[in-house]
Design an enzyme around this catalytic site. Sequence first.
Site, PDB file in Angstrom:
ATOM      1  N   ASP A 273      -7.084 -25.227 -20.928  1.00 39.83           N
ATOM      2  CA  ASP A 273      -6.059 -25.396 -19.916  1.00 39.83           C
ATOM      3  C   ASP A 273      -6.457 -26.615 -19.092  1.00 39.83           C
ATOM      4  O   ASP A 273      -7.607 -27.085 -19.150  1.00 39.83           O
ATOM      5  CB  ASP A 273      -5.943 -24.129 -19.059  1.00 39.83           C
ATOM      6  CG  ASP A 273      -4.560 -23.979 -18.443  1.00 39.83           C
ATOM      7  OD1 ASP A 273      -3.872 -24.996 -18.253  1.00 39.83           O
ATOM      8  OD2 ASP A 273      -4.163 -22.839 -18.147  1.00 39.83           O
ATOM      9  N   TRP A 274      -5.528 -27.149 -18.314  1.00 40.93           N
ATOM     10  CA  TRP A 274      -5.752 -28.423 -17.638  1.00 40.93           C
ATOM     11  C   TRP A 274      -6.866 -28.288 -16.597  1.00 40.93           C
ATOM     12  O   TRP A 274      -6.754 -27.514 -15.654  1.00 40.93           O
ATOM     13  CB  TRP A 274      -4.454 -28.917 -17.031  1.00 40.93           C
ATOM     14  CG  TRP A 274      -3.648 -29.799 -17.939  1.00 40.93           C
ATOM     15  CD1 TRP A 274      -3.088 -30.997 -17.590  1.00 40.93           C
ATOM     16  CD2 TRP A 274      -3.294 -29.590 -19.316  1.00 40.93           C
ATOM     17  NE1 TRP A 274      -2.418 -31.538 -18.673  1.00 40.93           N
ATOM     18  CE2 TRP A 274      -2.537 -30.701 -19.745  1.00 40.93           C
ATOM     19  CE3 TRP A 274      -3.564 -28.571 -20.232  1.00 40.93           C
ATOM     20  CZ2 TRP A 274      -2.047 -30.830 -21.038  1.00 40.93           C
ATOM     21  CZ3 TRP A 274      -3.071 -28.688 -21.525  1.00 40.93           C
ATOM     22  CH2 TRP A 274      -2.329 -29.803 -21.920  1.00 40.93           C
TER      23      TRP A 274
END
Length: 785
Positions: A273-274
């Site tokens: 995920d970012w």
Amino acid sequence: MSILLTVALFVLATPFTALVQGVGFEPSAASFNLTLSSDVAREKANAFISQLNVTEKVAIVTGAGGSCIGNIAPIPRLNFSGLCLSDGPSGVNRNDLVSVFPAGLTAAASWDKTLVYQRGFAMGSEFKAKGVHVGLGPVAGPLGRHGLGGRNWEGFSPDPYLTGWMMDSSVRGMQDAGVQSCSKHFIGNEQETQRSNTVSSSGARIDAISSNIDDRTMHELYLWPFYDAVKSGTASIMCSYNRLNQTYACENPSILNDILKGELGFEGYVMSDWFATHSGVASVNGGLDMTMPGSTDQSGFGIDGVANSYFGGNLTAAVNNGSVSITRLDDMIRRVLLPYYSLGQDENYPTVDPSTIAILVATYLSGDANIPARDVRGNHASLIRELGSAGTVLLKNINSALPLRSPKNIGVFGNDAPDPTEGLTQVTDYDEWGFNFGTLDIGGGSGTTRHTNLVSPLEAIKDRARRTGARVQYLTDNAIIAANDFSTIYPTPEVCLVFLKTYAEEGADRTAYEAHWNSTLVVENVARRCPNTVVVTHSGGINTMPWAQNPNVTAILAAHFPGEETGNSIVDILWGDVNPSGRLPYTIPVHAADYDIPIVNLTNVTNPGAWQADFTEGQFIDYRHFDARAIAPLYEFGYGLSYTNFSLHHNLSASKLLPNPARTPNLLLKTAPGGNPDLWTQLATLETEVSNTGAVAGSTVVQLYISLPQDAVPAGTPLKVLRGFEKIHLNPGESQKVNFFLTRRDLSYWDTAAQAWALPTGNITFQTGFSSRDLIQSTTLSMRE
């Protein structure tokens, strides 16, 4: 995933001209269903890898700058154009001329595998036409441990079996359209509060919450739908922000290497995920294949995309010094390239829509560049309208208040009814209740989608009224309704339609089950004046309904987040053009306290590891919890009414497909995507028959629940679990046989000592009916004596 600040920093750090040059659209001549065999794709991937130097290899697994929210840089000398990654699970986010599809929660409420596949295919088609290679969805985490989880609406249901089928249909739909799916968030990301690490007021680093989940609960609950996603061929898996049993999910070798890639046989790539990557060598060796968006934090997120990266130059150095083997790096690249070649994305793939970066600038930085967008919507509005209706659940209908019978004086109440007054696009993180005036058809955060079109309930009702010669009175300020001021309404309408909403978004959890904006007072005040009050809820999750037993509330519809055709979808139900067929994918409680798993929320934290979520309830979430505690729900899991009636008749028959199956799967079989192939061997079949005994055509959902023998399974086994459902459309008087085929996995429990799925001895009870509390037929069958 990425938040609004991330986007703003990205745009600020990225030269505008650098992002839009050379990105003209070339229509693809390739079929949306173009695929290569895995062997051919592997040959192409290996041939490509053999031409790369170490720096180029690292670039394939390190996020970079570009016009998409996630990018892998091109390698021009090898004609590799790079990869574009985009949110989200309900449509192509941060783009213009795209569709806003019904949320995952709405899709699950339809219980319709075919419609959910069509939703996935239509979304995949839009991603591909925009030049996006990887669509960041579907969502199986959060599963829905917490009824107040802020992102529950992005996913499907707290039941793993239902969610598993929704994942299967969504993944196949998206990838049949030619775009890679990214199944997320893996795993245990069940609350938004402290989902990632933070910095305290004193400057101390505070770790993300640790989801502490035991082995059996992990397998039978949270891992279950990811089995389905992997088996259906999902290209990638996104690891989550949280820690799992004290280790960050994106560097957790137990869950990524041993379970996901080993036990489940996942052949694709794991992306972070970012900003969920917290290390370099540990993450790579722990099973992470791609870091997104490339930098360690938001300050380094720009055109280069690799400033201060845990990968990038650091990974190159790790390979050169032997901390990461070249074999492991090649494995990472191969995993990234296999779906790229399998889906034919290397040939005639559309370029990225040149308007993408201009829209980011216009939305977040008030830019004035007007680059025409590529319209990719096609005729998807009709599917959105159909699925929006199919995912609407009729909860109450006293004296057949619905469908409406041509009323001439219609009242519309509530701030969820009209067009939004702040525009069609959510460009900010709202307070808990969201925006005040305007209908709510989708949630907030990275999972939202920018509207090109939005049909509000009030607009659709007025349009219907014009066709029937009816008048529409409306009052859409909840503060005025709550103050009991109805001076503008005269005479009292024949039917009063009340629209309530409950906002939910990424980054924050809800704090109460009751719908927002003084909802109870709004309903009570309207119902006090109107003896025919119909309540419609648009909500990102579970709501209590303290007004449900009010005799003047004659009908209730839970419409969830139905997407851009929300008004048309609900009007189709209200006037009977569509017979409601949605069923609850969760349980609605009488009291908020009936759900007793609170969101972990700490204050004044100084201990870096203080945030701990102990999943001590095991598998007892949602209806499993209500069953175990003998709590009567207001409306149970699987419940939903129709404008017609259905019945099950004849006996439920059950038969074994194998005479004496082994207790555990055949360990001699080679693991394939989805795990041991023997898990998917069909061991039993059941048959029943359903009839439409009413006067109008309609669809029902026949549901199958099983109960494993409690004396033959470990403590903590639910009393019953969903193990089959079929949505059947019938004309009046029509009957149809319904067959269920149960696999080894369906009939097993996870044996922690044997580290295998195991069939119990003794009789398994099978029950069919129309909800988890409306089970009409029952039979037993022993798989092993």
